[in-house]
Design an enzyme around this catalytic site. Structure first.
Site, short mmCIF file in Angstrom:
data_model
loop_
_atom_site.label_atom_id
_atom_site.label_comp_id
_atom_site.label_asym_id
_atom_site.label_seq_id
_atom_site.Cartn_x
_atom_site.Cartn_y
_atom_site.Cartn_z
N ARG A 101 40.98 94.47 41.06
CA ARG A 101 40.45 95.98 40.95
C ARG A 101 41.72 96.92 41.39
O ARG A 101 42.13 96.75 42.68
CB ARG A 101 39.30 96.20 41.63
CG ARG A 101 39.02 97.97 41.91
CD ARG A 101 37.59 98.41 42.28
NE ARG A 101 36.57 98.08 41.36
CZ ARG A 101 35.65 98.90 41.29
NH1 ARG A 101 35.25 99.48 42.23
NH2 ARG A 101 34.67 98.50 40.35
N HIS A 128 37.14 99.68 32.20
CA HIS A 128 36.34 98.94 33.19
C HIS A 128 35.60 97.93 32.35
O HIS A 128 34.43 98.13 32.04
CB HIS A 128 35.31 99.83 34.06
CG HIS A 128 34.64 99.42 35.06
ND1 HIS A 128 34.87 98.14 35.48
CD2 HIS A 128 33.70 100.16 35.88
CE1 HIS A 128 33.94 97.87 36.54
NE2 HIS A 128 33.50 99.14 36.88
N GLN A 131 32.02 96.39 33.26
CA GLN A 131 30.68 97.43 33.45
C GLN A 131 30.30 97.46 31.85
O GLN A 131 29.06 97.48 31.85
CB GLN A 131 31.31 98.60 33.92
CG GLN A 131 30.22 99.59 34.09
CD GLN A 131 29.02 99.32 35.22
OE1 GLN A 131 29.32 99.26 36.07
NE2 GLN A 131 27.85 99.55 34.88
N ASP A 220 29.09 109.26 33.92
CA ASP A 220 30.05 108.81 35.08
C ASP A 220 30.67 109.93 35.86
O ASP A 220 30.58 111.14 35.50
CB ASP A 220 31.13 107.98 34.58
CG ASP A 220 32.16 107.34 35.43
OD1 ASP A 220 31.40 107.20 36.44
OD2 ASP A 220 32.95 106.79 35.27
N CYS A 260 26.98 104.16 35.42
CA CYS A 260 27.58 102.69 36.07
C CYS A 260 27.58 103.00 37.68
O CYS A 260 27.41 101.77 38.34
CB CYS A 260 28.97 102.86 35.74
SG CYS A 260 30.08 104.08 36.18
N ARG A 288 25.53 93.52 36.04
CA ARG A 288 26.76 93.16 36.41
C ARG A 288 27.02 91.63 36.76
O ARG A 288 27.82 91.07 36.21
CB ARG A 288 27.36 94.12 37.72
CG ARG A 288 27.39 95.59 37.41
CD ARG A 288 28.37 95.77 36.27
NE ARG A 288 29.66 95.44 36.81
CZ ARG A 288 30.49 95.81 37.44
NH1 ARG A 288 30.31 97.07 38.10
NH2 ARG A 288 31.83 95.32 37.92
N1 CP Z 1 30.11 100.43 39.09
C1 CP Z 1 30.94 99.84 39.62
O1 CP Z 1 32.02 99.36 39.45
O2 CP Z 1 30.59 99.94 41.11
P1 CP Z 1 31.35 99.74 42.33
O3 CP Z 1 32.63 100.63 42.37
O4 CP Z 1 30.44 99.85 43.48
O5 CP Z 1 32.17 98.25 42.19
N1 NVA Z 2 35.41 106.20 36.46
C1 NVA Z 2 34.96 105.57 37.86
C2 NVA Z 2 33.86 104.39 37.85
C3 NVA Z 2 33.53 103.69 39.10
C4 NVA Z 2 32.83 102.56 38.94
C5 NVA Z 2 36.14 105.48 38.78
O1 NVA Z 2 37.00 104.79 38.21
O2 NVA Z 2 36.16 105.71 40.01
#
Ligand code: CP
Ligand code: NVA
Length: 304
Positions: A101, A128, A131, A220, A260, A288
C-alpha cells in the site's frame, strides 16, 4: 497471473475466475482442502493507514497456510530513502509474496519487477484493485451471478480517484454501464477516457442523471489519503454529489448503496443512508477477505 497490480491489466475472464474462486473460498472458509501458502511468508509493506486491507490480508494469508509479516515503511529503511528496487531485491530473496500500500503506482510496478515475487497492489493513488474485486463479489452475491451487461452502477464524488479509476476499468472489462458524477474538476481527463475507449462509461456533472434507474450506487471519501491539504478547497464543490435519501429516490427500487470505507458521514454519504445500507456495506468489507484469498490462491498456484 503473476501479480495483481491493477484492474486495468486484468481481463474480463480473469476477473470472473477470481470472483468464482472468491465465492468458493467464502463457502469453504475454515475447511480449505489445500493450503497453497503453506511454508510461505508474505510481507505487507504499508506507507498509508489501513484497517480493512491490513486485517483481511493478515487473516487471509494465515487461513491459506502462510505467515503474514507487517512492515510499516516508518520502520523499515524504505522510509529513510532506501530505493524500492533495492528493497525489492532484498525481500525477493527472503519472502514469497508482497502486498503493498503506497502512493505511486510505479513503486508497486518496480517492486514486482525487481523482486520477482508475486506482488499485490493494496491501494495506490492510481488504483485499488482488491477493493473492486470485493465490491464485484458483493454485487454478485446481492443480485446473482448474471449478465454484468444489464447492470447500471454509479460512482459519485471524487470520481477520478483510485476507486473511480478502478471502477472504470472494471466497466471496460465486464461491460456494465458505469455512470460517474462529480464536479467538473473531479471528472476523468479526456486522455483517461480516450485510453479506456469505453462507450458504457458515462461522465456527468449531474448527480441525478447518474443515479436515475441505477442499481448500485457507490461513493468514497472526497479526500483520499495524501490529499489532506486539499480538504478546505475541495469539499464545497462536492456537496451536490452527497449520497442522501433525496437523491436515492431516483434510483431503481431494488437499489443498494456501497462504500469501500472508511466513510465520512455528513460529507460523501449521510448517516441515514449508511445505516440503512449497513448490511451490504459491512458485507462488502468482509468480502475483502474472500476476494483477496482468491487473489492469493491464484498467485500462489499460477504457472505463468
Ligand atoms: N477500504 C479500505 O481499503 O480500507 P482500509 O483503508 O481500512 O484498508
Ligand atoms: N480513495 C480512498 C480509498 C480508501 C480506502 C483513499 O485513497 O484514501
Amino acid at each position: 497471473m503473476k501479480n495483481l497490480l491493477s484492474i486495468e491489466e486484468l481481463t474480463g475472464d480473469q476477473i470472473r475466475e477470481l470472483l468464482a474462486l472468491g465465492h468458493q473460498l467464502k463457502a469453504e472458509r475454515g475447511n480449505h482442502s489445500t493450503l497453497p501458502l503453506a511454508g510461505q511468508t508474505w510481507a505487507l509493506i504499508f506507507s498509508k493507514s489501513s484497517t480493512r486491507t491490513r486485517v483481511s490480508f493478515e487473516v487471509g494469508i494465515s487461513e491459506l497456510g502462510g505467515r503474514p509479516m507487517f512492515l510499516s515503511t516508518r520502520d523499515i529503511q524504505l522510509g529513510r530513502g532506501e530505493p524500492i528496487k533495492d528493497t525489492a531485491r532484498v525481500l525477493g530473496r527472503m519472502i514469497h509474496g508482497a502486498v503493498i500500500r503506497t502512493f505511486d503506482q510505479q513503486d508497486v510496478v518496480d517492486f514486482a519487477a525487481y523482486s520477482g515475487i508475486p506482488t499485490i497492489n493494496a491501494l495506490t493513488d492510481l488504483e485499488h484493485p482488491c477493493q473492486i474485486l470485493a465490491d464485484l463479489l458483493t454485487i454478485e452475491e446481492q443480485y446473482g451471478v448474471g449478465s454484468w451487461k444489464d447492470m447500471k452502477i454509479s460512482f459519485l464524488g471524487d470520481v477520478d480517484n483510485n476507486m473511480g479509476r478502478s471502477w472504470m476499468w472494471a466497466a471496460k472489462h465486464l461491460g456494465f454501464t458505469l455512470a460517474l458524477a462529480g464536479p467538473e474538476q473531479a471528472l476523468p481527463k479526456a486522455d483517461t477516457l480516450a485510453a479506456l475507449a469505453c462507450p458504457n462509461i458515462i461522465c456527468t456533472t449531474d448527480a441525478a442523471e447518474a443515479v436515475r434507474d441505477c442499481t448500485v450506487i457507490n461513493t468514497d471519501t472526497w479526500i483520499s489519503m495524501g490529499q489532506e491539504a486539499e480538504k478546505g478547497t475541495k469539499e464545497k464543490a462536492f456537496f451536490p454529489y452527497q449520497v442522501n435519501n433525496e437523491l436515492l429516490r431516483l434510483a431503481e427500487k431494488n437499489h443498494c448503496v456501497m462504500h469501500c470505507l472508511p466513510a465520512y458521514r455528513g460529507y460523501e454519504i449521510t448517516d441515514e443512508v449508511l445505516e440503512a445500507n449497513a448490511p451490504i456495506i459491512f458485507r462488502e468489507a468482509e468480502n475483502r477477505l474472500h476476494a483477496q484469498k482468491a487473489v492469493l490462491y491464484t498467485l500462489a498456484t499460477s504457472k505463468s
